[in-house]
Design a protein around this motif. Structure first.
Motif, PDB file in Angstrom:
ATOM      1  N   VAL A 194       0.855  -1.187   0.000  1.00 26.89           N
ATOM      2  CA  VAL A 194       0.000   0.000   0.000  1.00 26.89           C
ATOM      3  C   VAL A 194       0.889   1.234   0.000  1.00 26.89           C
ATOM      4  O   VAL A 194       1.793   1.369   0.831  1.00 26.89           O
ATOM      5  CB  VAL A 194      -0.945   0.034   1.218  1.00 26.89           C
ATOM      6  CG1 VAL A 194      -1.889   1.227   1.127  1.00 26.89           C
ATOM      7  CG2 VAL A 194      -1.748  -1.263   1.314  1.00 26.89           C
ATOM      8  N   ASN A 195       0.641   2.122  -0.946  1.00 27.45           N
ATOM      9  CA  ASN A 195       1.389   3.369  -1.084  1.00 27.45           C
ATOM     10  C   ASN A 195       0.419   4.497  -1.437  1.00 27.45           C
ATOM     11  O   ASN A 195      -0.763   4.264  -1.718  1.00 27.45           O
ATOM     12  CB  ASN A 195       2.445   3.237  -2.187  1.00 27.45           C
ATOM     13  CG  ASN A 195       3.533   2.248  -1.841  1.00 27.45           C
ATOM     14  OD1 ASN A 195       4.388   2.517  -1.007  1.00 27.45           O
ATOM     15  ND2 ASN A 195       3.506   1.081  -2.488  1.00 27.45           N
ATOM     16  N   ALA A 196       0.944   5.710  -1.441  1.00 27.08           N
ATOM     17  CA  ALA A 196       0.129   6.866  -1.809  1.00 27.08           C
ATOM     18  C   ALA A 196       0.898   7.756  -2.771  1.00 27.08           C
ATOM     19  O   ALA A 196       2.138   7.817  -2.749  1.00 27.08           O
ATOM     20  CB  ALA A 196      -0.261   7.673  -0.571  1.00 27.08           C
ATOM     21  N   VAL A 197       0.171   8.453  -3.605  1.00 24.43           N
ATOM     22  CA  VAL A 197       0.734   9.503  -4.428  1.00 24.43           C
ATOM     23  C   VAL A 197       0.151  10.824  -3.938  1.00 24.43           C
ATOM     24  O   VAL A 197      -1.028  10.899  -3.566  1.00 24.43           O
ATOM     25  CB  VAL A 197       0.435   9.262  -5.930  1.00 24.43           C
ATOM     26  CG1 VAL A 197      -1.055   9.318  -6.221  1.00 24.43           C
ATOM     27  CG2 VAL A 197       1.187  10.258  -6.801  1.00 24.43           C
ATOM     28  N   CYS A 198       1.000  11.851  -3.880  1.00 25.17           N
ATOM     29  CA  CYS A 198       0.586  13.162  -3.371  1.00 25.17           C
ATOM     30  C   CYS A 198       0.783  14.212  -4.449  1.00 25.17           C
ATOM     31  O   CYS A 198       1.860  14.834  -4.540  1.00 25.17           O
ATOM     32  CB  CYS A 198       1.382  13.519  -2.119  1.00 25.17           C
ATOM     33  SG  CYS A 198       1.111  12.419  -0.727  1.00 25.17           S
ATOM     34  N   PRO A 199      -0.220  14.440  -5.275  1.00 24.75           N
ATOM     35  CA  PRO A 199      -0.075  15.426  -6.350  1.00 24.75           C
ATOM     36  C   PRO A 199      -0.087  16.858  -5.826  1.00 24.75           C
ATOM     37  O   PRO A 199      -0.702  17.165  -4.800  1.00 24.75           O
ATOM     38  CB  PRO A 199      -1.311  15.176  -7.224  1.00 24.75           C
ATOM     39  CG  PRO A 199      -1.841  13.845  -6.802  1.00 24.75           C
ATOM     40  CD  PRO A 199      -1.480  13.712  -5.358  1.00 24.75           C
ATOM     41  N   GLY A 200       0.591  17.711  -6.561  1.00 31.79           N
ATOM     42  CA  GLY A 200       0.408  19.142  -6.376  1.00 31.79           C
ATOM     43  C   GLY A 200      -0.865  19.564  -7.081  1.00 31.79           C
ATOM     44  O   GLY A 200      -1.743  18.742  -7.373  1.00 31.79           O
ATOM     45  N   THR A 201      -0.995  20.841  -7.371  1.00 35.18           N
ATOM     46  CA  THR A 201      -2.188  21.321  -8.072  1.00 35.18           C
ATOM     47  C   THR A 201      -2.155  20.802  -9.504  1.00 35.18           C
ATOM     48  O   THR A 201      -1.234  21.106 -10.267  1.00 35.18           O
ATOM     49  CB  THR A 201      -2.251  22.853  -8.073  1.00 35.18           C
ATOM     50  OG1 THR A 201      -2.212  23.311  -6.722  1.00 35.18           O
ATOM     51  CG2 THR A 201      -3.550  23.330  -8.709  1.00 35.18           C
ATOM     52  N   ALA A 202      -3.134  20.004  -9.847  1.00 36.36           N
ATOM     53  CA  ALA A 202      -3.129  19.298 -11.123  1.00 36.36           C
ATOM     54  C   ALA A 202      -4.082  19.940 -12.117  1.00 36.36           C
ATOM     55  O   ALA A 202      -5.092  20.548 -11.745  1.00 36.36           O
ATOM     56  CB  ALA A 202      -3.511  17.839 -10.907  1.00 36.36           C
ATOM     57  N   ASP A 203      -3.748  19.764 -13.375  1.00 39.64           N
ATOM     58  CA  ASP A 203      -4.575  20.293 -14.454  1.00 39.64           C
ATOM     59  C   ASP A 203      -5.685  19.293 -14.746  1.00 39.64           C
ATOM     60  O   ASP A 203      -5.595  18.470 -15.651  1.00 39.64           O
ATOM     61  CB  ASP A 203      -3.703  20.518 -15.686  1.00 39.64           C
ATOM     62  CG  ASP A 203      -4.355  21.455 -16.690  1.00 39.64           C
ATOM     63  OD1 ASP A 203      -5.518  21.857 -16.462  1.00 39.64           O
ATOM     64  OD2 ASP A 203      -3.703  21.783 -17.696  1.00 39.64           O
ATOM     65  N   THR A 204      -6.739  19.357 -13.941  1.00 40.09           N
ATOM     66  CA  THR A 204      -7.861  18.419 -14.026  1.00 40.09           C
ATOM     67  C   THR A 204      -9.163  19.184 -14.234  1.00 40.09           C
ATOM     68  O   THR A 204      -9.210  20.406 -14.064  1.00 40.09           O
ATOM     69  CB  THR A 204      -7.969  17.604 -12.730  1.00 40.09           C
ATOM     70  OG1 THR A 204      -8.220  18.509 -11.636  1.00 40.09           O
ATOM     71  CG2 THR A 204      -6.683  16.827 -12.459  1.00 40.09           C
ATOM     72  N   PRO A 205     -10.239  18.481 -14.578  1.00 42.88           N
ATOM     73  CA  PRO A 205     -11.522  19.170 -14.738  1.00 42.88           C
ATOM     74  C   PRO A 205     -11.972  19.916 -13.483  1.00 42.88           C
ATOM     75  O   PRO A 205     -12.567  20.996 -13.586  1.00 42.88           O
ATOM     76  CB  PRO A 205     -12.484  18.024 -15.080  1.00 42.88           C
ATOM     77  CG  PRO A 205     -11.624  17.025 -15.775  1.00 42.88           C
ATOM     78  CD  PRO A 205     -10.309  17.079 -15.050  1.00 42.88           C
ATOM     79  N   TRP A 206     -11.688  19.365 -12.277  1.00 39.36           N
ATOM     80  CA  TRP A 206     -12.096  20.055 -11.057  1.00 39.36           C
ATOM     81  C   TRP A 206     -11.385  21.385 -10.918  1.00 39.36           C
ATOM     82  O   TRP A 206     -12.003  22.416 -10.628  1.00 39.36           O
ATOM     83  CB  TRP A 206     -11.813  19.178  -9.834  1.00 39.36           C
ATOM     84  CG  TRP A 206     -12.185  19.851  -8.544  1.00 39.36           C
ATOM     85  CD1 TRP A 206     -13.435  20.233  -8.158  1.00 39.36           C
ATOM     86  CD2 TRP A 206     -11.303  20.244  -7.485  1.00 39.36           C
ATOM     87  NE1 TRP A 206     -13.387  20.842  -6.908  1.00 39.36           N
ATOM     88  CE2 TRP A 206     -12.094  20.857  -6.481  1.00 39.36           C
ATOM     89  CE3 TRP A 206      -9.936  20.130  -7.282  1.00 39.36           C
ATOM     90  CZ2 TRP A 206     -11.545  21.360  -5.294  1.00 39.36           C
ATOM     91  CZ3 TRP A 206      -9.390  20.620  -6.104  1.00 39.36           C
ATOM     92  CH2 TRP A 206     -10.190  21.229  -5.128  1.00 39.36           C
ATOM     93  N   VAL A 207     -10.082  21.409 -11.139  1.00 38.30           N
ATOM     94  CA  VAL A 207      -9.338  22.666 -11.088  1.00 38.30           C
ATOM     95  C   VAL A 207      -9.824  23.604 -12.186  1.00 38.30           C
ATOM     96  O   VAL A 207      -9.940  24.821 -11.980  1.00 38.30           O
ATOM     97  CB  VAL A 207      -7.821  22.408 -11.204  1.00 38.30           C
ATOM     98  CG1 VAL A 207      -7.051  23.723 -11.380  1.00 38.30           C
ATOM     99  CG2 VAL A 207      -7.325  21.676  -9.968  1.00 38.30           C
ATOM    100  N   GLY A 208     -10.143  23.038 -13.335  1.00 38.52           N
ATOM    101  CA  GLY A 208     -10.693  23.864 -14.414  1.00 38.52           C
ATOM    102  C   GLY A 208     -11.979  24.556 -14.014  1.00 38.52           C
ATOM    103  O   GLY A 208     -12.207  25.732 -14.350  1.00 38.52           O
ATOM    104  N   ARG A 209     -12.829  23.851 -13.282  1.00 34.21           N
ATOM    105  CA  ARG A 209     -14.080  24.467 -12.820  1.00 34.21           C
ATOM    106  C   ARG A 209     -13.808  25.564 -11.795  1.00 34.21           C
ATOM    107  O   ARG A 209     -14.484  26.613 -11.789  1.00 34.21           O
ATOM    108  CB  ARG A 209     -15.008  23.397 -12.239  1.00 34.21           C
ATOM    109  CG  ARG A 209     -15.597  22.464 -13.294  1.00 34.21           C
ATOM    110  CD  ARG A 209     -16.700  21.583 -12.725  1.00 34.21           C
ATOM    111  NE  ARG A 209     -16.193  20.599 -11.775  1.00 34.21           N
ATOM    112  CZ  ARG A 209     -15.753  19.395 -12.119  1.00 34.21           C
ATOM    113  NH1 ARG A 209     -15.731  19.022 -13.385  1.00 34.21           N
ATOM    114  NH2 ARG A 209     -15.333  18.542 -11.198  1.00 34.21           N
TER     115      ARG A 209
END
Length: 255
Positions: free
Chosen positions: A176-191
């Motif tokens: 079990v591991n995790a990824v910790c993204p910064g601010t990503a260029d995704t639809p949610w950020v786009g909204r």
């Protein structure tokens, strides 16, 4: 050197990606499928997802729907090896800006949703020779971001949950591991950007707070998820991999 076309890292394996219909989830589906995985998408989509072997409609807040979806996936594809807990929702505001109902709603998706999906998957992961779980946390788990109190609390919980899950299941052969993204260029950020008074200025501000000067792409995060899930990386366990352009660790001087 192995090219993208030759990469068969996940050949013969079955992966389940929650929230796989868009953004980071969709990029992950396509990355794992390109490397040979048969990928099951668990989301609330209205159409088939490109690259997916199966697309199942289920809400991660509904335990019965989650169990039924995981059971169907295993019944039809014969196994389950990788779980990517990506489904999540955002929240804005200080600690005073969201009521109890909103705290409960976001917590139910972002934290308890991971517990539900993993709980349903565990019996199948225990018999896999290549079992891996990757949880999607966030830079918000470890860096204080303004107007993100509720969201940050849930992602901090995801990080803590990841470490506890890793300790509980490593001796069962489940990483079990995790990824910790910064601010990503995704639809949610786009909204979020579209709703801002000055979208261009808001985007520039988000880009500037990441040392490499841009938003993180969904494909970059998917690449990190694939690394954490890959059978070749059997000694990578209980790890939180930052994909944030240096936001967590670097302190650059102002330009």
């Amino acid at each position: 050197m192995t090219t993208a076309a030759q990469d068969r890292t996940f050949e013969g394996l079955v992966a389940l990606v929650t929230g796989g219909a868009s953004g980071i989830g969709l990029a992950t589906v396509q990355r794992l499928a390109a490397a040979g995985a048969r990928v099951v998408v668990l989301d609330r989509p209205t159409t088939d997802v490109p690259g997916a072997a199966m697309t199942l409609t289920a809400d991660v807040t509904d335990d019965g729907a989650v169990v039924a979806a995981v059971t169907r996936a295993v019944d039809e594809l014969g196994r389950l090896d990788v779980v990517v807990n990506n489904a999540g929702i955002g929240a804005q505001g200080t600690v005073a800006d969201n009521d109890d109902a909103e705290w409960a709603r976001v917590w139910d998706v972002n934290v308890v949703g991971i517990a539900r999906v993993t709980r349903a998957a565990l019996p199948h992961l225990r018999v896999s020779p290549s079992a891996a779980v990757v949880n999607v946390s966030s830079i918000a788990a470890t860096a204080g971001l303004p107007q993100r109190a509720l969201y940050s609390a849930t992602k901090g919980a995801v990080l803590a949950l990841t470490m506890a899950m890793a300790a509980d299941h490593v001796r069962e052969g489940i990483r079990v591991n995790a990824v910790c993204p910064g601010t990503a260029d995704t639809p949610w950020v786009g909204r979020l950007l579209a709703a801002a008074g000055d979208p261009a200025a808001e985007r520039a501000a988000l880009e500037a707070r990441q040392p490499h000067g841009r938003l993180v792409s969904a494909a970059e995060i998917a690449e990190a998820i694939a690394y954490l899930a890959a059978p070749a990386n059997r000694s990578v366990v209980g790890t939180a991999l930052a994909v944030d352009g240096g936001m967590q660790g670097l302190r650059l001087r102002p330009v």
